[in-house]
Design an enzyme around this catalytic site. Structure first.
Site, PDB file in Angstrom:
ATOM      1  N   LYS A  58      10.387 -14.677 -13.137  1.00 20.96           N
ATOM      2  CA  LYS A  58      10.084 -13.523 -13.984  1.00 20.96           C
ATOM      3  C   LYS A  58       8.967 -13.857 -14.975  1.00 20.96           C
ATOM      4  O   LYS A  58       8.073 -13.045 -15.210  1.00 20.96           O
ATOM      5  CB  LYS A  58      11.339 -13.093 -14.761  1.00 20.96           C
ATOM      6  CG  LYS A  58      12.366 -12.399 -13.906  1.00 20.96           C
ATOM      7  CD  LYS A  58      11.874 -11.043 -13.430  1.00 20.96           C
ATOM      8  CE  LYS A  58      12.535 -10.641 -12.133  1.00 20.96           C
ATOM      9  NZ  LYS A  58      12.086 -11.348 -10.957  1.00 20.96           N
ATOM     10  N   GLU A 102      15.130 -17.871 -11.057  1.00 22.40           N
ATOM     11  CA  GLU A 102      14.813 -16.456 -11.261  1.00 22.40           C
ATOM     12  C   GLU A 102      14.132 -16.249 -12.617  1.00 22.40           C
ATOM     13  O   GLU A 102      13.189 -15.458 -12.739  1.00 22.40           O
ATOM     14  CB  GLU A 102      16.088 -15.619 -11.154  1.00 22.40           C
ATOM     15  CG  GLU A 102      15.912 -14.140 -11.428  1.00 22.40           C
ATOM     16  CD  GLU A 102      14.989 -13.426 -10.459  1.00 22.40           C
ATOM     17  OE1 GLU A 102      14.611 -12.269 -10.763  1.00 22.40           O
ATOM     18  OE2 GLU A 102      14.641 -14.002  -9.405  1.00 22.40           O
ATOM     19  N   HIS A 121      13.455 -37.484 -11.580  1.00 18.66           N
ATOM     20  CA  HIS A 121      12.792 -37.664 -10.290  1.00 18.66           C
ATOM     21  C   HIS A 121      11.411 -37.027 -10.260  1.00 18.66           C
ATOM     22  O   HIS A 121      10.891 -36.713  -9.187  1.00 18.66           O
ATOM     23  CB  HIS A 121      13.670 -37.091  -9.168  1.00 18.66           C
ATOM     24  CG  HIS A 121      14.955 -37.827  -8.996  1.00 18.66           C
ATOM     25  ND1 HIS A 121      15.068 -38.981  -8.258  1.00 18.66           N
ATOM     26  CD2 HIS A 121      16.194 -37.596  -9.504  1.00 18.66           C
ATOM     27  CE1 HIS A 121      16.303 -39.419  -8.290  1.00 18.66           C
ATOM     28  NE2 HIS A 121      17.012 -38.585  -9.048  1.00 18.66           N
ATOM     29  N   CYS A 145       0.831  -1.207   0.000  1.00 16.97           N
ATOM     30  CA  CYS A 145       0.000   0.000   0.000  1.00 16.97           C
ATOM     31  C   CYS A 145       0.864   1.256   0.000  1.00 16.97           C
ATOM     32  O   CYS A 145       1.979   1.261   0.493  1.00 16.97           O
ATOM     33  CB  CYS A 145      -0.899   0.015   1.224  1.00 16.97           C
ATOM     34  SG  CYS A 145      -1.869  -1.469   1.465  1.00 16.97           S
ATOM     35  N   GLU A 181       5.639 -14.094 -13.131  1.00 13.35           N
ATOM     36  CA  GLU A 181       5.230 -12.812 -12.556  1.00 13.35           C
ATOM     37  C   GLU A 181       4.526 -11.917 -13.574  1.00 13.35           C
ATOM     38  O   GLU A 181       3.499 -11.307 -13.253  1.00 13.35           O
ATOM     39  CB  GLU A 181       6.460 -12.044 -12.026  1.00 13.35           C
ATOM     40  CG  GLU A 181       6.909 -12.432 -10.650  1.00 13.35           C
ATOM     41  CD  GLU A 181       8.077 -11.587 -10.197  1.00 13.35           C
ATOM     42  OE1 GLU A 181       8.085 -11.181  -9.018  1.00 13.35           O
ATOM     43  OE2 GLU A 181       8.995 -11.321 -11.002  1.00 13.35           O
ATOM     44  N   TRP A 203      -3.495  -2.347  -1.233  1.00 12.82           N
ATOM     45  CA  TRP A 203      -3.294  -3.730  -1.655  1.00 12.82           C
ATOM     46  C   TRP A 203      -4.028  -4.594  -0.641  1.00 12.82           C
ATOM     47  O   TRP A 203      -3.708  -4.595   0.540  1.00 12.82           O
ATOM     48  CB  TRP A 203      -1.798  -4.049  -1.680  1.00 12.82           C
ATOM     49  CG  TRP A 203      -1.451  -5.356  -2.346  1.00 12.82           C
ATOM     50  CD1 TRP A 203      -1.359  -5.598  -3.684  1.00 12.82           C
ATOM     51  CD2 TRP A 203      -1.122  -6.583  -1.685  1.00 12.82           C
ATOM     52  NE1 TRP A 203      -0.987  -6.908  -3.900  1.00 12.82           N
ATOM     53  CE2 TRP A 203      -0.840  -7.533  -2.698  1.00 12.82           C
ATOM     54  CE3 TRP A 203      -1.041  -6.984  -0.354  1.00 12.82           C
ATOM     55  CZ2 TRP A 203      -0.473  -8.853  -2.413  1.00 12.82           C
ATOM     56  CZ3 TRP A 203      -0.692  -8.296  -0.068  1.00 12.82           C
ATOM     57  CH2 TRP A 203      -0.411  -9.212  -1.090  1.00 12.82           C
ATOM     58  N   ARG A 232       4.234   0.067  -6.497  1.00  8.25           N
ATOM     59  CA  ARG A 232       4.241  -0.773  -5.302  1.00  8.25           C
ATOM     60  C   ARG A 232       3.211  -1.889  -5.378  1.00  8.25           C
ATOM     61  O   ARG A 232       3.295  -2.859  -4.643  1.00  8.25           O
ATOM     62  CB  ARG A 232       3.988   0.091  -4.059  1.00  8.25           C
ATOM     63  CG  ARG A 232       5.084   1.099  -3.789  1.00  8.25           C
ATOM     64  CD  ARG A 232       4.671   2.105  -2.723  1.00  8.25           C
ATOM     65  NE  ARG A 232       4.529   1.517  -1.422  1.00  8.25           N
ATOM     66  CZ  ARG A 232       5.495   1.440  -0.509  1.00  8.25           C
ATOM     67  NH1 ARG A 232       6.698   1.899  -0.805  1.00  8.25           N
ATOM     68  NH2 ARG A 232       5.286   0.903   0.667  1.00  8.25           N
ATOM     69  N   LYS A 284       5.379  -4.379  -5.051  1.00  7.29           N
ATOM     70  CA  LYS A 284       6.818  -4.198  -5.202  1.00  7.29           C
ATOM     71  C   LYS A 284       7.551  -4.487  -3.903  1.00  7.29           C
ATOM     72  O   LYS A 284       8.564  -5.174  -3.882  1.00  7.29           O
ATOM     73  CB  LYS A 284       7.106  -2.769  -5.673  1.00  7.29           C
ATOM     74  CG  LYS A 284       8.591  -2.485  -5.909  1.00  7.29           C
ATOM     75  CD  LYS A 284       9.149  -3.326  -7.037  1.00  7.29           C
ATOM     76  CE  LYS A 284      10.586  -2.993  -7.328  1.00  7.29           C
ATOM     77  NZ  LYS A 284      11.165  -3.904  -8.328  1.00  7.29           N
ATOM     78  N   ASN A 302      -1.133   1.700   6.245  1.00  8.64           N
ATOM     79  CA  ASN A 302      -0.394   0.560   5.694  1.00  8.64           C
ATOM     80  C   ASN A 302      -0.083  -0.387   6.840  1.00  8.64           C
ATOM     81  O   ASN A 302       0.281   0.060   7.931  1.00  8.64           O
ATOM     82  CB  ASN A 302       0.924   1.002   5.063  1.00  8.64           C
ATOM     83  CG  ASN A 302       0.730   1.771   3.782  1.00  8.64           C
ATOM     84  OD1 ASN A 302      -0.379   1.912   3.290  1.00  8.64           O
ATOM     85  ND2 ASN A 302       1.825   2.282   3.245  1.00  8.64           N
ATOM     86  N   GLY A 303      -0.177  -1.692   6.586  1.00  7.52           N
ATOM     87  CA  GLY A 303       0.142  -2.666   7.614  1.00  7.52           C
ATOM     88  C   GLY A 303      -1.036  -3.565   7.918  1.00  7.52           C
ATOM     89  O   GLY A 303      -2.040  -3.596   7.198  1.00  7.52           O
TER      90      GLY A 303
END
Length: 609
Positions: free
Chosen positions: A486, A482, A505, A2, A489, A74, A27, A604, A99-100
């Site tokens: 990406k 990574e 496996h 947020c 995402e 958010w 964010r 973010k 926020n939180g």
């Protein structure tokens, strides 16, 4: 997560608030809202969706006032919806942004319902507004009421509060979630990030945990968690307002991919002297703490965790000392066996990652030789609370999918490996060779970026795909991880990464001509084994996309597309191989038509647990 913006000035602040929200869009959020004090009342506009939706609503119903607060939310408690968007208002008197997460909100809500308060949202935030009004109704001033309220809260918060009966005061409070005060001329501001306010000021005060600030046009009064008046030094930000613009690129992510050579050069600048890494760059306690270091414990989340996984190979192969790595959210909730001589290392782009910060705070109560953070934000909580600091100089990273933050973290980690390694048998000639590799890294990445057009053509193979499998071996398995992150995402393609040796496996069951297999293939000691693994894919009808060093011997065939990457077999190869995977994710996302800079459901900076 947020975003908060607040302002008090001798002019209308609505445009300042809206611009601040735009600058916080990176964010991640799902709704936005604004409230200002106008002629003795609180006027508010909220909308689900993007800031552009809020802006359009403000065009139809303008808000005008000299004090106000705004927010991008958010969702945590309560679905993304207008009624859950901030600011929240209680009894037409107090408006707040938050926020939180308030962990005891259900207990407070039940008590407030008994007192006659009514709720219009499903959020945890609304209990804060009600609690402030509860104390105001007892005759307390706004500052006192907020101070008393936060004593009743359990959890993390950054707050902006205005009261229509006290129109000359903006209250800010911080515990766990970041909050800064922007210092202006006959104007003051608050925000969750300095980037929100760069058009208004370069001077900032960074609130500490437990601080409450009473802000007027020309005064700022701060009390700490003990209620003691304190002076927090203001700092001038080196960021410029245009540093967070796209600069002609269609997306922030592409701009930031292309900024990596300069970002890495900036991270190295002044730190490599006569073929050696200058360890005094990490702080005055560097020699004492590094002399005691025999083991490394890395804590990180997300992309930073992948950087730590690569560093584990470096610490053990180059520095010759054990290295352990944990995801921060898991590390906090298990018992630890701490070996003597363990250095606690955190990695975070923002320096405000909630789980990583909590892990550091826990570690400070235990028997580590010290703590070191690798971070991109000099004023952040992790930086302030760590013994040693190794800054990356990536500059602002706006795209949610991390690119230059990752490669500068790896650059910084390799410098740390050298500093530690020289105490455990790393020879001078090896250090000089590693320093040379680091020095040449920006030029090598510039060369890899020339593959952009080739990778754009490769991306066309993914337009109708829903799954992908990434493979790598050794230190390039985290590179594959990574790359998979990406792709998932920003293109929303389900992607997984495995060590190539693990194919038999289980993962090989996924292989068919509809699931592309992306392999990272440096010319190293594991190359022949990797080739054998990939033959197993081909034998089962799989389609291979191989990012290979030119000397590796891979050739394109009907079922195999090879992209040659100039990455010689040395320590920096994982950094170089990361670049084409970033470009692949970007171009696939273009084809998929997704929101590249603000992918759905993502934030973010994860500043709540």
């Amino acid at each position: 997560m947020c975003g908060i913006v607040g302002a008090i000035a001798n002019r209308d602040v609505s445009s300042v608030l809206l611009e601040g929200l735009r600058r916080l869009e990176y964010r991640g959020y799902d709704s936005a809202g604004m409230a200002v004090l106008t002629n003795g009342s609180i006027d508010r506009v909220r909308r689900a969706g993007k800031v552009s939706e809020l802006s359009a609503a403000l065009d139809e119903s303008a808000l005008v006032g000299e004090i106000g607060i705004a927010h991008t939310r958010w969702a945590t408690h309560g679905a993304p919806a207008e009624n859950n968007a901030h600011p929240h208002i209680c009894n037409d008197r107090v408006a707040i942004v938050h926020n939180g997460i308030i962990e005891n909100f259900e207990e407070l809500k039940a008590l407030q319902i008994e007192r006659g308060f009514s709720f219009t949202s499903d959020t945890d935030t609304e209990v804060i507004a009600h609690q402030i009004v509860f104390y105001l109704d007892q005759g307390k001033y706004l500052y006192e009421s907020v101070s008393q309220t936060i004593k009743d809260l359990k959890g993390a918060y950054a707050l902006g509060v205005i009261d229509k009966n006290d129109p000359q005061i903006l209250i800010a409070a911080r515990n766990g979630s970041p909050l800064v005060i922007g210092v202006g001329d006959k104007a003051n501001y608050i925000a969750s990030d300095v980037q929100a306010l760069l058009k208004e000021t370069q001077e900032f005060i960074f609130l500490e945990n437990g601080d409450i600030a009473e802000i007027s046009l020309d005064t700022i009064k701060i009390l700490d968690h003990k209620g003691v008046s304190v002076k927090r030094k203001s700092k001038l930000s080196k960021l410029s307002a245009d540093a967070v613009e796209k600069g002609g690129y269609p997306h922030y992510m592409l701009k930031e991919i292309y900024e990596q050579p300069q970002a890495i050069a900036d991270t190295l600048e002044g730190r490599l002297i006569n073929g050696r890494v200058a360890e005094q760059i990490i702080g005055p306690q560097a020699k004492d703490i590094l002399d005691k270091t025999k083991i490394i414990q890395i804590i990180a989340c997300g992309t930073s965790y992948h950087a730590g996984l690569i560093a584990k190979f470096w610490f053990e192969e180059l520095a010759g000392i054990p290295c352990f790595i944990d995801v921060a959210s898991e590390f906090r909730y298990r018992k630890h066996v701490i070996q003597p001589g363990t250095l606690f290392v955190t990695i975070s782009k923002s320096g405000e990652t909630a789980d990583t910060l909590a892990a550091l705070q826990q570690a400070k109560q235990e028997f580590y030789v010290g703590s070191l953070v690798i971070c991109n934000v000099p004023e952040s909580s992790l930086v302030r609370e760590s013994d040693l600091v190794l800054m990356t100089h990536a500059g602002p990273e706006i795209g949610v999918a991390s690119t230059k933050a990752f490669t500068t973290q790896l650059t910084a980690l390799l410098m740390l490996v050298i500093m530690v390694g020289r105490r455990h048998g790393l020879q001078d000639e090896v250090e000089k060779r590693l320093v040379e590799q680091l020095t040449n890294l920006p030029a090598r990445i510039n060369k890899v970026l020339q593959l952009d057009g080739t990778i754009k053509k490769l991306a066309k193979h993914y337009g109708d795909k829903h799954h992908a499998l990434f493979l790598g071996r050794g230190s390039h398995h985290p590179v594959a991880m990574e790359g998979a992150l990406k792709l998932k995402e920003i293109s929303y393609i389900h992607a997984e990464a495995y060590p190539a040796g693990e194919l038999k496996h289980g993962p090989i069951a996924l292989v068919d001509d509809r699931v592309p297999v992306i392999a990272v293939a440096p010319n190293d000691e594991l190359l022949e084994k990797l080739k054998s693994n990939l033959e197993e894919v081909r034998a089962r009808g799989g389609v291979l996309h191989v990012f290979a060093d030119a000397s590796s011997g891979f050739v394109s065939e009907p079922d195999t597309i090879v992209i040659e990457v100039d990455a010689p077999d040395n320590a920096v190869a994982p950094i170089i191989f990361t670049i084409p995977l970033q470009l692949l994710a970007y171009h696939v996302a273009i084809l998929k038509g997704t929101d590249i800079d603000q992918p759905r459901n993502l934030a973010k900076s994860v500043t709540v647990e």
